[in-house]
Motif scaffolding. Structure first.
Motif, mmCIF file in Angstrom:
data_model
loop_
_atom_site.group_PDB
_atom_site.id
_atom_site.type_symbol
_atom_site.label_atom_id
_atom_site.label_comp_id
_atom_site.label_asym_id
_atom_site.label_seq_id
_atom_site.Cartn_x
_atom_site.Cartn_y
_atom_site.Cartn_z
ATOM 1 N N HIS A 73 0.553 -1.109 -0.280
ATOM 2 C CA HIS A 73 -0.045 -0.391 0.193
ATOM 3 C C HIS A 73 0.555 1.554 0.403
ATOM 4 O O HIS A 73 2.099 0.699 0.092
ATOM 5 C CB HIS A 73 -0.574 0.289 1.348
ATOM 6 C CG HIS A 73 -2.142 -0.645 1.456
ATOM 7 N ND1 HIS A 73 -2.867 -1.539 0.193
ATOM 8 C CD2 HIS A 73 -1.422 -2.189 1.995
ATOM 9 C CE1 HIS A 73 -3.612 -2.102 0.644
ATOM 10 N NE2 HIS A 73 -2.382 -3.218 1.816
ATOM 11 N N GLU A 96 1.947 5.827 4.948
ATOM 12 C CA GLU A 96 1.118 7.239 5.068
ATOM 13 C C GLU A 96 1.388 8.271 5.085
ATOM 14 O O GLU A 96 0.875 9.693 4.716
ATOM 15 C CB GLU A 96 1.134 6.906 7.265
ATOM 16 C CG GLU A 96 0.732 6.243 7.800
ATOM 17 C CD GLU A 96 1.194 5.302 9.194
ATOM 18 O OE1 GLU A 96 1.695 6.494 9.484
ATOM 19 O OE2 GLU A 96 -0.632 4.898 9.817
ATOM 20 N N LEU A 148 0.289 9.585 1.540
ATOM 21 C CA LEU A 148 -0.669 10.198 1.916
ATOM 22 C C LEU A 148 -0.934 10.706 2.347
ATOM 23 O O LEU A 148 -2.783 12.029 2.200
ATOM 24 C CB LEU A 148 -2.157 8.722 2.741
ATOM 25 C CG LEU A 148 -2.183 7.304 2.079
ATOM 26 C CD1 LEU A 148 -2.371 6.347 3.236
ATOM 27 C CD2 LEU A 148 -3.346 7.758 0.746
ATOM 28 N N HIS A 155 -8.557 -0.293 1.737
ATOM 29 C CA HIS A 155 -7.945 0.204 2.452
ATOM 30 C C HIS A 155 -7.012 1.844 2.272
ATOM 31 O O HIS A 155 -7.226 2.421 3.031
ATOM 32 C CB HIS A 155 -6.679 -1.342 2.477
ATOM 33 C CG HIS A 155 -5.783 -0.473 3.820
ATOM 34 N ND1 HIS A 155 -5.549 -0.731 4.810
ATOM 35 C CD2 HIS A 155 -3.810 0.238 3.659
ATOM 36 C CE1 HIS A 155 -4.989 0.064 5.806
ATOM 37 N NE2 HIS A 155 -4.660 0.232 5.033
ATOM 38 N N CYS A 156 -6.161 2.050 1.198
ATOM 39 C CA CYS A 156 -5.579 3.426 1.179
ATOM 40 C C CYS A 156 -7.067 4.546 1.390
ATOM 41 O O CYS A 156 -6.571 5.346 1.413
ATOM 42 C CB CYS A 156 -4.763 3.261 0.255
ATOM 43 S SG CYS A 156 -3.456 1.920 0.312
ATOM 44 N N GLN A 188 -9.684 4.378 2.658
ATOM 45 C CA GLN A 188 -10.290 4.739 4.253
ATOM 46 C C GLN A 188 -9.218 5.634 4.510
ATOM 47 O O GLN A 188 -9.350 6.956 5.401
ATOM 48 C CB GLN A 188 -10.839 3.785 3.980
ATOM 49 C CG GLN A 188 -11.711 2.794 4.381
ATOM 50 C CD GLN A 188 -11.746 1.859 5.130
ATOM 51 O OE1 GLN A 188 -10.449 1.415 6.082
ATOM 52 N NE2 GLN A 188 -13.047 0.963 4.440
ATOM 53 N N GLN A 189 -7.974 5.035 4.760
ATOM 54 C CA GLN A 189 -6.560 5.734 5.249
ATOM 55 C C GLN A 189 -6.197 7.177 4.468
ATOM 56 O O GLN A 189 -6.392 8.075 5.168
ATOM 57 C CB GLN A 189 -4.730 4.952 4.848
ATOM 58 C CG GLN A 189 -4.876 3.859 5.397
ATOM 59 C CD GLN A 189 -4.940 3.893 7.106
ATOM 60 O OE1 GLN A 189 -5.812 4.275 8.270
ATOM 61 N NE2 GLN A 189 -3.180 3.904 7.110
ATOM 62 N N PHE A 194 -8.927 9.389 6.541
ATOM 63 C CA PHE A 194 -8.876 9.590 7.582
ATOM 64 C C PHE A 194 -7.974 10.717 7.662
ATOM 65 O O PHE A 194 -8.146 11.586 9.135
ATOM 66 C CB PHE A 194 -8.312 8.470 8.060
ATOM 67 C CG PHE A 194 -7.917 8.140 9.558
ATOM 68 C CD1 PHE A 194 -9.242 9.000 10.656
ATOM 69 C CD2 PHE A 194 -7.258 7.880 10.276
ATOM 70 C CE1 PHE A 194 -8.548 8.956 12.100
ATOM 71 C CE2 PHE A 194 -6.671 7.657 11.642
ATOM 72 C CZ PHE A 194 -7.384 8.359 12.074
ATOM 73 N N ALA A 195 -6.815 10.923 6.923
ATOM 74 C CA ALA A 195 -5.783 11.315 6.242
ATOM 75 C C ALA A 195 -6.987 12.589 6.143
ATOM 76 O O ALA A 195 -6.435 13.925 7.108
ATOM 77 C CB ALA A 195 -4.447 11.271 5.750
ATOM 78 N N LEU A 206 -2.430 9.616 12.783
ATOM 79 C CA LEU A 206 -2.232 8.807 12.101
ATOM 80 C C LEU A 206 -1.566 7.569 12.605
ATOM 81 O O LEU A 206 -2.401 6.244 12.248
ATOM 82 C CB LEU A 206 -1.982 9.072 10.532
ATOM 83 C CG LEU A 206 -2.562 9.529 9.650
ATOM 84 C CD1 LEU A 206 -1.851 10.388 8.025
ATOM 85 C CD2 LEU A 206 -3.929 8.996 9.426
ATOM 86 N N ASP A 207 -0.622 7.480 13.444
ATOM 87 C CA ASP A 207 -0.145 7.047 14.376
ATOM 88 C C ASP A 207 -0.692 5.994 15.273
ATOM 89 O O ASP A 207 -0.430 5.214 15.965
ATOM 90 C CB ASP A 207 1.596 6.991 14.568
ATOM 91 C CG ASP A 207 2.474 6.902 13.264
ATOM 92 O OD1 ASP A 207 1.752 6.003 11.848
ATOM 93 O OD2 ASP A 207 3.707 7.442 12.756
ATOM 94 N N PRO A 237 -7.165 3.578 11.852
ATOM 95 C CA PRO A 237 -8.303 3.283 10.794
ATOM 96 C C PRO A 237 -9.579 2.524 11.170
ATOM 97 O O PRO A 237 -9.605 1.036 11.961
ATOM 98 C CB PRO A 237 -7.605 3.188 9.705
ATOM 99 C CG PRO A 237 -6.634 1.995 10.090
ATOM 100 C CD PRO A 237 -6.188 2.755 11.596
#
Length: 225
Positions: free
Chosen positions: A6, A9, A12, A37-38, A40-41, A44-45, A76-77, A81
């Motif tokens: 992927h 972070e 993204l 998955h990406c 959704q990430q 979130f970002a 993010l860390d 998610p």
């Protein structure tokens, strides 16, 4: 298509902030089309980025962007998610009814049709097409014959490579259709394409590759990578 590799972070975050060159952004968008998955990430970002921007206080301009980016990465860390939603429209891979169509983000640079591509011989077993319009980096399509070992190399900057067809293996694992290789100057590898069909990928590089071998360095100016 179920990608196993992927976007990083930090990539993204840069994508969400609009801080990528056109070529890198096109490759990232190609991955996002097929990777729930990406996506959704990324969402979130974007939410974290919007929150941080709404909370920012007047400060010196020079350090503001770096501070916001560091805060977004830290959040993010620290926050996992949401789990993937099964069967949701937002998480379904992008579908097309025409197998001749290139991924949507690549069409402005390479055209819309696989059949219309005009591959240029680059090296034995390797063909390439450069983007038809400037991107601020080196955006290319690569077609590599099955069972071909590429030269060992590292990267002078960032490289994003999305596998479109076929597969390869290197020290980082097996990369098949939909997988993203998100690489930087700390990675040295030697991709070896899988048997059966050519490996076709799209790659964007913001700096030239680094080759330890003298022959690869000799021909590098001719290849332009």
């Amino acid at each position: 298509m179920n990608p196993r590799h992927h976007l990083d972070e930090a990539t993204l975050v840069s994508y969400a902030a609009g801080a990528m060159s056109d070529g890198l952004r096109a490759v990232a968008a190609t991955h996002l089309e097929v990777c729930g998955h990406c996506r959704q990430q990324l969402a979130f970002a974007e939410r974290i980025g919007g929150f941080l921007l709404s909370q920012r206080q007047p400060a010196d301009e020079g350090g503001r962007q770096a501070q916001l980016r560091a805060q977004m990465l830290a959040r993010l860390d620290a926050t996992p998610p949401a789990p993937p939603r099964l069967g949701g429209e937002d998480d379904a891979p992008a579908q097309t009814t025409d197998i001749d169509l290139l991924p949507r983000p690549l069409r402005p640079y390479f055209g819309s049709s696989w059949r219309a591509l005009r591959w240029r011989w680059t090296a034995p077993g390797v063909h390439m097409i450069r983007a038809a319009r400037p991107t601020g980096d080196n955006l290319i399509l690569l077609k590599i014959a099955p069972g071909k070992s590429m030269p060992v190399h590292s990267h002078g900057g960032s490289e994003l490579t999305q596998i479109l067809k076929g597969a390869y293996d290197d020290a980082l694992g097996h990369f098949g259709p939909g997988d993203m290789a998100d690489l930087d100057g700390e990675v040295e590898h030697q991709p070896v394409t899988s048997p059966g069909v050519p490996c076709i990928c799209v790659a964007a590089l913001d700096a030239p590759l680094r080759f330890p071998g003298w022959f690869a360095r000799k021909v590098q100016p001719l290849v332009g990578l």
